[in-house]
Design a protein around this motif. Structure first.
Motif, mmCIF file in Angstrom:
data_model
loop_
_atom_site.group_PDB
_atom_site.id
_atom_site.type_symbol
_atom_site.label_atom_id
_atom_site.label_comp_id
_atom_site.label_asym_id
_atom_site.label_seq_id
_atom_site.Cartn_x
_atom_site.Cartn_y
_atom_site.Cartn_z
ATOM 1 N N GLN A 118 12.715 -2.744 -7.055
ATOM 2 C CA GLN A 118 11.795 -3.294 -6.059
ATOM 3 C C GLN A 118 10.352 -3.202 -6.548
ATOM 4 O OE1 GLN A 118 12.511 -1.751 -2.146
ATOM 5 N NE2 GLN A 118 10.618 -2.569 -1.275
ATOM 6 N N SER A 119 9.542 -4.173 -6.170
ATOM 7 C CA SER A 119 8.113 -4.158 -6.483
ATOM 8 C C SER A 119 7.333 -3.682 -5.262
ATOM 9 C CB SER A 119 7.642 -5.555 -6.896
ATOM 10 O OG SER A 119 8.192 -5.911 -8.154
ATOM 11 N N PHE A 120 6.191 -3.056 -5.532
ATOM 12 C CA PHE A 120 5.401 -2.458 -4.462
ATOM 13 C C PHE A 120 3.922 -2.783 -4.629
ATOM 14 C CE2 PHE A 120 9.109 0.282 -5.103
ATOM 15 C CZ PHE A 120 9.598 0.403 -3.804
ATOM 16 N N GLY A 121 3.216 -2.727 -3.497
ATOM 17 C CA GLY A 121 1.757 -2.821 -3.495
ATOM 18 C C GLY A 121 1.181 -1.428 -3.323
ATOM 19 N N SER A 122 0.398 -1.233 -2.269
ATOM 20 C CA SER A 122 -0.173 0.085 -1.986
ATOM 21 C C SER A 122 0.915 0.991 -1.405
ATOM 22 C CB SER A 122 -1.333 -0.047 -1.004
ATOM 23 O OG SER A 122 -2.369 -0.843 -1.557
ATOM 24 N N VAL A 123 0.972 2.231 -1.895
ATOM 25 C CA VAL A 123 2.077 3.118 -1.510
ATOM 26 C C VAL A 123 1.642 4.583 -1.475
ATOM 27 C CG1 VAL A 123 3.910 1.646 -2.446
ATOM 28 C CG2 VAL A 123 2.831 3.368 -3.917
ATOM 29 N N VAL A 147 4.162 8.524 -14.650
ATOM 30 C CA VAL A 147 4.574 7.617 -13.586
ATOM 31 C C VAL A 147 3.540 6.504 -13.503
ATOM 32 C CG1 VAL A 147 3.509 9.155 -11.842
ATOM 33 C CG2 VAL A 147 5.135 7.381 -11.125
ATOM 34 N N PHE A 148 4.023 5.264 -13.621
ATOM 35 C CA PHE A 148 3.164 4.074 -13.634
ATOM 36 C C PHE A 148 3.320 3.310 -12.328
ATOM 37 C CE2 PHE A 148 3.591 5.117 -18.021
ATOM 38 C CZ PHE A 148 2.500 4.579 -18.693
ATOM 39 N N PHE A 149 2.205 2.849 -11.785
ATOM 40 C CA PHE A 149 2.198 2.042 -10.587
ATOM 41 C C PHE A 149 1.937 0.593 -10.972
ATOM 42 C CE2 PHE A 149 1.634 6.304 -9.325
ATOM 43 C CZ PHE A 149 2.085 6.430 -8.024
ATOM 44 N N GLN A 150 2.765 -0.302 -10.419
ATOM 45 C CA GLN A 150 2.693 -1.725 -10.752
ATOM 46 C C GLN A 150 2.776 -1.937 -12.263
ATOM 47 O OE1 GLN A 150 -0.845 -2.994 -8.503
ATOM 48 N NE2 GLN A 150 0.484 -3.486 -6.780
ATOM 49 N N ASN A 151 3.455 -1.004 -12.927
ATOM 50 C CA ASN A 151 3.708 -1.085 -14.367
ATOM 51 C C ASN A 151 2.431 -1.062 -15.210
ATOM 52 O OD1 ASN A 151 5.869 -0.999 -16.117
ATOM 53 N ND2 ASN A 151 6.714 -2.960 -15.466
ATOM 54 N N LYS A 152 1.305 -0.625 -14.610
ATOM 55 C CA LYS A 152 0.023 -0.741 -15.308
ATOM 56 C C LYS A 152 -0.875 0.487 -15.226
ATOM 57 C CE LYS A 152 -0.312 -5.780 -14.844
ATOM 58 N NZ LYS A 152 1.110 -5.946 -14.520
ATOM 59 N N TYR A 153 -0.695 1.297 -14.185
ATOM 60 C CA TYR A 153 -1.653 2.370 -13.924
ATOM 61 C C TYR A 153 -0.912 3.708 -13.911
ATOM 62 C CZ TYR A 153 -3.787 -1.930 -12.199
ATOM 63 O OH TYR A 153 -4.232 -3.230 -12.070
ATOM 64 N N ASP A 195 2.241 14.297 -5.003
ATOM 65 C CA ASP A 195 2.113 13.379 -3.871
ATOM 66 C C ASP A 195 0.929 12.484 -4.181
ATOM 67 O OD1 ASP A 195 4.101 14.144 -1.649
ATOM 68 O OD2 ASP A 195 3.271 16.080 -2.253
ATOM 69 N N ILE A 196 1.194 11.203 -4.314
ATOM 70 C CA ILE A 196 0.194 10.254 -4.821
ATOM 71 C C ILE A 196 -0.021 9.127 -3.813
ATOM 72 C CG2 ILE A 196 -0.395 8.670 -6.698
ATOM 73 C CD1 ILE A 196 1.538 10.300 -8.484
ATOM 74 N N ILE A 197 -1.282 8.892 -3.469
ATOM 75 C CA ILE A 197 -1.658 7.745 -2.638
ATOM 76 C C ILE A 197 -2.283 6.708 -3.576
ATOM 77 C CG2 ILE A 197 -2.943 6.922 -0.648
ATOM 78 C CD1 ILE A 197 -0.890 9.116 -0.021
ATOM 79 N N PHE A 198 -1.656 5.553 -3.641
ATOM 80 C CA PHE A 198 -2.121 4.468 -4.510
ATOM 81 C C PHE A 198 -2.513 3.273 -3.671
ATOM 82 C CE2 PHE A 198 -0.700 0.463 -6.637
ATOM 83 C CZ PHE A 198 -1.690 0.394 -7.617
ATOM 84 N N HIS A 199 -3.779 2.881 -3.779
ATOM 85 C CA HIS A 199 -4.235 1.637 -3.169
ATOM 86 C C HIS A 199 -4.422 0.610 -4.286
ATOM 87 C CE1 HIS A 199 -4.782 2.908 0.987
ATOM 88 N NE2 HIS A 199 -5.208 4.062 0.519
ATOM 89 N N ALA A 200 -3.684 -0.470 -4.194
ATOM 90 C CA ALA A 200 -3.646 -1.461 -5.266
ATOM 91 C C ALA A 200 -4.962 -2.236 -5.360
ATOM 92 C CB ALA A 200 -2.494 -2.431 -5.031
ATOM 93 N N ASN A 263 14.245 14.243 -6.127
ATOM 94 C CA ASN A 263 13.624 13.995 -4.825
ATOM 95 C C ASN A 263 12.440 13.032 -4.912
ATOM 96 O OD1 ASN A 263 13.413 14.292 -2.048
ATOM 97 N ND2 ASN A 263 12.081 16.096 -2.170
ATOM 98 N N ILE A 264 12.717 11.769 -5.250
ATOM 99 C CA ILE A 264 11.667 10.741 -5.353
ATOM 100 C C ILE A 264 11.780 9.777 -4.174
ATOM 101 C CG2 ILE A 264 10.653 8.957 -6.825
ATOM 102 C CD1 ILE A 264 12.054 10.221 -9.212
ATOM 103 N N TRP A 265 10.710 9.652 -3.417
ATOM 104 C CA TRP A 265 10.689 8.684 -2.319
ATOM 105 C C TRP A 265 9.319 8.042 -2.225
ATOM 106 C CZ3 TRP A 265 7.047 10.154 1.215
ATOM 107 C CH2 TRP A 265 6.820 11.525 1.443
ATOM 108 N N ILE A 266 9.283 6.900 -1.529
ATOM 109 C CA ILE A 266 8.063 6.105 -1.482
ATOM 110 C C ILE A 266 7.891 5.497 -0.095
ATOM 111 C CG2 ILE A 266 9.138 3.928 -2.223
ATOM 112 C CD1 ILE A 266 6.682 3.503 -4.050
ATOM 113 N N ARG A 267 6.643 5.377 0.348
ATOM 114 C CA ARG A 267 6.314 4.725 1.620
ATOM 115 C C ARG A 267 5.327 3.619 1.355
ATOM 116 N NH1 ARG A 267 3.279 7.279 4.916
ATOM 117 N NH2 ARG A 267 4.110 6.330 6.840
ATOM 118 N N GLU A 268 5.620 2.426 1.842
ATOM 119 C CA GLU A 268 4.684 1.314 1.688
ATOM 120 C C GLU A 268 3.546 1.462 2.704
ATOM 121 O OE1 GLU A 268 6.809 -2.528 0.153
ATOM 122 O OE2 GLU A 268 7.996 -1.731 1.814
ATOM 123 N N LEU A 269 2.337 1.213 2.256
ATOM 124 C CA LEU A 269 1.171 1.370 3.124
ATOM 125 C C LEU A 269 0.707 0.006 3.627
ATOM 126 C CD1 LEU A 269 -0.859 4.006 1.057
ATOM 127 C CD2 LEU A 269 0.776 4.390 2.914
#
Length: 269
Positions: A118-123, A147-153, A195-200, A263-269
């Motif tokens: 699955q692809s994600f935005g802000s999470v 750990v990379f977000f959106q395959n870039k960060y 615990d990481i908050i990522f705003h795209a 124990n990896i989980w994600i919440r879409e923001l």
């Protein structure tokens, strides 16, 4: 004679207008002065607590399972399988990492990076990791993953317990961009929690970045990245780049070290 009378009448009219204008201007000036000297009326004090209560909208209630995963989260790994993941080599093949009897998974050196289907935005992302059981190497060669977000960060994963390396490349660094506020790494025999908050970042229709992304990172309960600006892609060599893009997968890195995850989980923001 008629011309003289007409002229006198005109002069009288002009004089009368000037006089009225002068009076009007004087009245305006007096009014302004009165308003300036008038004492300010204090705002009425609020004595009823209900006056500042807001009841709508009501926040949605979130519950938790036995692993403390919130009910609105997407579970990416709970120890049972790798169904949420694929190989990053082609985004199709099965993820080739090892699932262990204790419901953890281990990087299989040489198998390559894995990424979410699955692809994600802000999470908001939660993951737990542990350095290899056998301590080998030093610097970037010791317990390295990411750990990379959106395959870039990338937020760096590294055994930074009594292991010196460049500061913008140690555990919880936004790789080559932001040094963590402190080093909160536990010893290799313990599990680490991110615990990481990522705003795209955001881009316009012409592909120009209109808003930078941000990271907030909490490591083992300690704030280590405080809403820092993502300058662009986290490059190993050279400055950050800013190609336009949309949502993207979460990627875990194979850096040839057998780092363990659970124990990896994600919440879409």
């Amino acid at each position: 004679m008629k011309k003289a009378i007409l002229l006198l009448s005109l002069i009288g009219l002009i004089y009368s207008c000037k006089e009225k204008t002068a009076v009007t201007e004087e009245q305006v000036e007096e009014t302004q002065q009165e308003e300036e000297t008038k004492p300010e009326v204090p705002e009425q004090e609020i004595t009823d607590p209900k006056a500042t209560e807001i009841w709508e909208p009501e926040p949605k209630a979130v519950s938790f399972n036995e692993n403390n995963v919130p009910s609105d989260a997407i579970v990416l790994f709970d120890g049972n399988n790798l169904e949420q993941w694929v190989s990053a080599k082609d985004s199709i093949s099965k993820a080739g990492w090892t699932i262990n009897a204790d419901k953890t998974m281990t990087v299989k050196p040489g198998a390559g990076d894995i990424q979410t289907k699955q692809s994600f935005g802000s999470v908001q992302l939660h993951l737990e990791w542990s350095a290899p059981d056998v301590i080998e190497g030093e610097g970037q060669g010791r317990g390295n993953s990411g750990v990379f977000f959106q395959n870039k960060y990338e937020v760096q994963i590294l055994d930074s317990y009594q292991n010196r390396t460049y500061s913008n490349g140690q555990a919880t660094s936004v790789y080559k961009q932001h040094i963590p506020l402190v080093n909160a790494t536990k010893s290799p025999d313990q599990w680490q929690t991110y615990d990481i908050i990522f705003h795209a970042p955001e881009f316009d229709d012409q592909g120009q970045k209109t808003k930078s992304g941000t990271f907030t990172v909490i490591h083992n309960g300690v704030l280590v990245q405080d809403h820092v600006e993502i300058l662009g892609t986290t490059e190993y060599i050279g400055p950050p780049k800013n190609p336009a893009h949309g949502k993207g997968p979460i990627k875990l890195q194979d850096h040839s070290n057998p780092v363990q995850y659970r124990n990896i989980w994600i919440r879409e923001l």
